[in-house]
Write an enzyme that holds these catalytic residues in place. Structure first.
Site, PDB file in Angstrom:
ATOM      1  CB  CYS A   1     -76.708 -12.271  32.864  1.00 47.19           C
ATOM      2  SG  CYS A   1     -75.886 -11.571  31.435  1.00 47.19           S
TER       3      CYS A   1
ATOM      4  CB  CYS B   1     -74.796  -9.220  33.314  1.00 49.79           C
ATOM      5  SG  CYS B   1     -76.106  -9.381  32.098  1.00 49.79           S
TER       6      CYS B   1
END
Length: 106
Positions: free
Chosen positions: A31, A34
């Site tokens: 991600c 993230c």
């Protein structure tokens, strides 16, 4: 205090049993957003160490907890107080916004 890695096995103790609020960052290695907010969360964990613990749960390695809390999109940050989820924020944001949001819900 740096962010704390939490697993399915340690979640009950580290998060639900904590004597201070815990912000859980649900994330995954693949991600991009993230990874983008990770340095900001590290800094916030140092700056607000006396008020909150910031924990990270890798949803790919800890599927039970991710399923239990219905994590469908990441990054998802959930604030737990007294073992209960009380606030959440979905998506990446600049450090100032993340910290401002966290301070407003603590």
């Amino acid at each position: 205090m740096a962010t704390k890695e939490v697993t399915d096995a340690s979640f009950a103790t580290d998060v639900l049993g904590s004597d201070k609020p815990v912000l859980v960052d649900f994330w995954a290695d693949w991600c991009g957003p993230c990874k983008m907010i990770a340095p900001a969360l590290e800094e916030i964990s140092e700056e607000l160490a006396d008020k909150v613990t910031i924990a990270k749960v890798d949803i790919m390695e800890n599927t039970d907890i991710a399923a239990k809390f219905g994590v469908q999109s990441i990054p998802l940050m959930v604030l737990f107080k007294d073992g209960q989820p009380v606030a959440q924020k979905l998506g990446a944001a600049p450090k100032s916004q993340l910290k401002g949001w966290l301070e407003s819900v603590l």
